[in-house]
Scaffold this motif. Structure first.
Motif, PDB file in Angstrom:
ATOM      1  N   HIS A 165      37.262 -29.964 -22.048  1.00  0.00           N
ATOM      2  CA  HIS A 165      37.335 -30.599 -20.721  1.00  0.00           C
ATOM      3  C   HIS A 165      36.305 -29.987 -19.767  1.00  0.00           C
ATOM      4  CE1 HIS A 165      40.608 -33.441 -20.947  1.00  0.00           C
ATOM      5  NE2 HIS A 165      41.356 -32.547 -21.574  1.00  0.00           N
ATOM      6  N   ALA A 166      36.133 -28.676 -19.825  1.00  0.00           N
ATOM      7  CA  ALA A 166      35.151 -28.017 -18.968  1.00  0.00           C
ATOM      8  C   ALA A 166      33.742 -28.464 -19.322  1.00  0.00           C
ATOM      9  CB  ALA A 166      35.271 -26.501 -19.092  1.00  0.00           C
ATOM     10  N   GLN A 167      33.465 -28.601 -20.609  1.00  0.00           N
ATOM     11  CA  GLN A 167      32.150 -29.050 -21.038  1.00  0.00           C
ATOM     12  C   GLN A 167      31.890 -30.488 -20.598  1.00  0.00           C
ATOM     13  OE1 GLN A 167      31.641 -29.100 -25.271  1.00  0.00           O
ATOM     14  NE2 GLN A 167      29.440 -28.798 -25.110  1.00  0.00           N
ATOM     15  N   ALA A 168      32.891 -31.338 -20.734  1.00  0.00           N
ATOM     16  CA  ALA A 168      32.742 -32.732 -20.300  1.00  0.00           C
ATOM     17  C   ALA A 168      32.578 -32.822 -18.795  1.00  0.00           C
ATOM     18  CB  ALA A 168      33.948 -33.544 -20.751  1.00  0.00           C
ATOM     19  N   ARG A 169      33.303 -31.967 -18.058  1.00  0.00           N
ATOM     20  CA  ARG A 169      33.201 -31.978 -16.592  1.00  0.00           C
ATOM     21  C   ARG A 169      31.831 -31.476 -16.134  1.00  0.00           C
ATOM     22  NH1 ARG A 169      35.459 -34.843 -13.003  1.00  0.00           N
ATOM     23  NH2 ARG A 169      37.422 -34.598 -14.060  1.00  0.00           N
ATOM     24  N   SER A 170      31.254 -30.521 -16.859  1.00  0.00           N
ATOM     25  CA  SER A 170      29.949 -29.994 -16.442  1.00  0.00           C
ATOM     26  C   SER A 170      28.834 -31.015 -16.691  1.00  0.00           C
ATOM     27  CB  SER A 170      29.645 -28.687 -17.166  1.00  0.00           C
ATOM     28  OG  SER A 170      29.435 -28.921 -18.539  1.00  0.00           O
ATOM     29  N   ARG A 171      29.027 -31.895 -17.672  1.00  0.00           N
ATOM     30  CA  ARG A 171      28.029 -32.949 -17.920  1.00  0.00           C
ATOM     31  C   ARG A 171      28.102 -34.058 -16.896  1.00  0.00           C
ATOM     32  NH1 ARG A 171      29.219 -33.845 -24.162  1.00  0.00           N
ATOM     33  NH2 ARG A 171      28.587 -31.811 -24.903  1.00  0.00           N
TER      34      ARG A 171
ATOM     35  N   TRP B 239      42.326 -30.049  -8.694  1.00  0.00           N
ATOM     36  CA  TRP B 239      42.830 -29.837 -10.043  1.00  0.00           C
ATOM     37  C   TRP B 239      41.820 -30.258 -11.107  1.00  0.00           C
ATOM     38  CZ3 TRP B 239      45.955 -26.973 -12.539  1.00  0.00           C
ATOM     39  CH2 TRP B 239      46.375 -27.299 -13.812  1.00  0.00           C
ATOM     40  N   ASP B 240      41.026 -31.268 -10.872  1.00  0.00           N
ATOM     41  CA  ASP B 240      40.062 -31.747 -11.864  1.00  0.00           C
ATOM     42  C   ASP B 240      38.708 -31.070 -11.734  1.00  0.00           C
ATOM     43  OD1 ASP B 240      41.742 -33.459 -13.173  1.00  0.00           O
ATOM     44  OD2 ASP B 240      41.301 -35.144 -11.868  1.00  0.00           O
ATOM     45  N   SER B 241      38.647 -29.920 -11.099  1.00  0.00           N
ATOM     46  CA  SER B 241      37.359 -29.261 -10.908  1.00  0.00           C
ATOM     47  C   SER B 241      36.964 -28.457 -12.139  1.00  0.00           C
ATOM     48  CB  SER B 241      37.397 -28.344  -9.681  1.00  0.00           C
ATOM     49  OG  SER B 241      38.172 -27.208  -9.952  1.00  0.00           O
ATOM     50  N   LEU B 242      35.688 -28.184 -12.245  1.00  0.00           N
ATOM     51  CA  LEU B 242      35.146 -27.418 -13.361  1.00  0.00           C
ATOM     52  C   LEU B 242      35.702 -25.994 -13.374  1.00  0.00           C
ATOM     53  CD1 LEU B 242      33.150 -27.172 -15.705  1.00  0.00           C
ATOM     54  CD2 LEU B 242      31.385 -26.646 -14.020  1.00  0.00           C
ATOM     55  N   ARG B 243      35.881 -25.395 -12.200  1.00  0.00           N
ATOM     56  CA  ARG B 243      36.387 -24.019 -12.123  1.00  0.00           C
ATOM     57  C   ARG B 243      37.794 -23.896 -12.688  1.00  0.00           C
ATOM     58  NH1 ARG B 243      35.624 -21.494  -6.309  1.00  0.00           N
ATOM     59  NH2 ARG B 243      35.773 -19.523  -7.411  1.00  0.00           N
ATOM     60  N   VAL B 244      38.627 -24.887 -12.451  1.00  0.00           N
ATOM     61  CA  VAL B 244      40.003 -24.847 -12.956  1.00  0.00           C
ATOM     62  C   VAL B 244      39.994 -24.902 -14.472  1.00  0.00           C
ATOM     63  CG1 VAL B 244      42.172 -26.127 -13.057  1.00  0.00           C
ATOM     64  CG2 VAL B 244      41.015 -25.812 -10.876  1.00  0.00           C
ATOM     65  N   TYR B 245      39.222 -25.825 -15.046  1.00  0.00           N
ATOM     66  CA  TYR B 245      39.179 -25.945 -16.503  1.00  0.00           C
ATOM     67  C   TYR B 245      38.576 -24.698 -17.149  1.00  0.00           C
ATOM     68  CZ  TYR B 245      40.605 -30.810 -16.343  1.00  0.00           C
ATOM     69  OH  TYR B 245      41.312 -31.966 -16.163  1.00  0.00           O
ATOM     70  N   ARG B 246      37.533 -24.155 -16.559  1.00  0.00           N
ATOM     71  CA  ARG B 246      36.947 -22.933 -17.118  1.00  0.00           C
ATOM     72  C   ARG B 246      37.899 -21.758 -17.002  1.00  0.00           C
ATOM     73  NH1 ARG B 246      30.634 -23.010 -15.316  1.00  0.00           N
ATOM     74  NH2 ARG B 246      29.974 -24.518 -16.882  1.00  0.00           N
ATOM     75  N   GLY B 247      38.595 -21.649 -15.887  1.00  0.00           N
ATOM     76  CA  GLY B 247      39.551 -20.564 -15.708  1.00  0.00           C
ATOM     77  C   GLY B 247      40.686 -20.638 -16.716  1.00  0.00           C
TER      78      GLY B 247
END
Length: 82
Positions: A75-81, A21-29
């Motif tokens: 959230h996606a941007q923060a997760r990618s960093r 659930w906390d993955s980058l793909r989920v947030y981007r999707g």
């Protein structure tokens, strides 16, 4: 035997999340889905202005979708960093 199960770092009463659930793909999707929904709501607002219908409901939905998209993009941007 009747003790509550400890999870999430040993804190009882907290819900357990699925591992992905906390993955980058989920947030981007989710960000893409809400961005597309905001675009559709914007099109409805423009159409409402063109045909003379009240825009209050569509403007409300546009605002909610835009806020959700902004949160998920952040959230996606923060997760990618990380």
């Amino acid at each position: 035997m009747n003790d509550p199960a400890l999870h999430d770092g040993g804190r009882p009463g907290r819900a357990r999340r699925a591992p992905g659930w906390d993955s980058l793909r989920v947030y981007r999707g989710l960000a893409v889905v809400f961005t597309v929904a905001a675009g559709g709501a914007l099109a409805l607002v423009i159409l409402d202005l063109f045909i003379g219908r009240p825009i209050a409901g569509d403007l409300f939905i546009l605002t909610l979708n835009s806020l959700a998209a902004a949160v998920f993009w952040r959230h996606a941007q923060a997760r990618s960093r990380a």
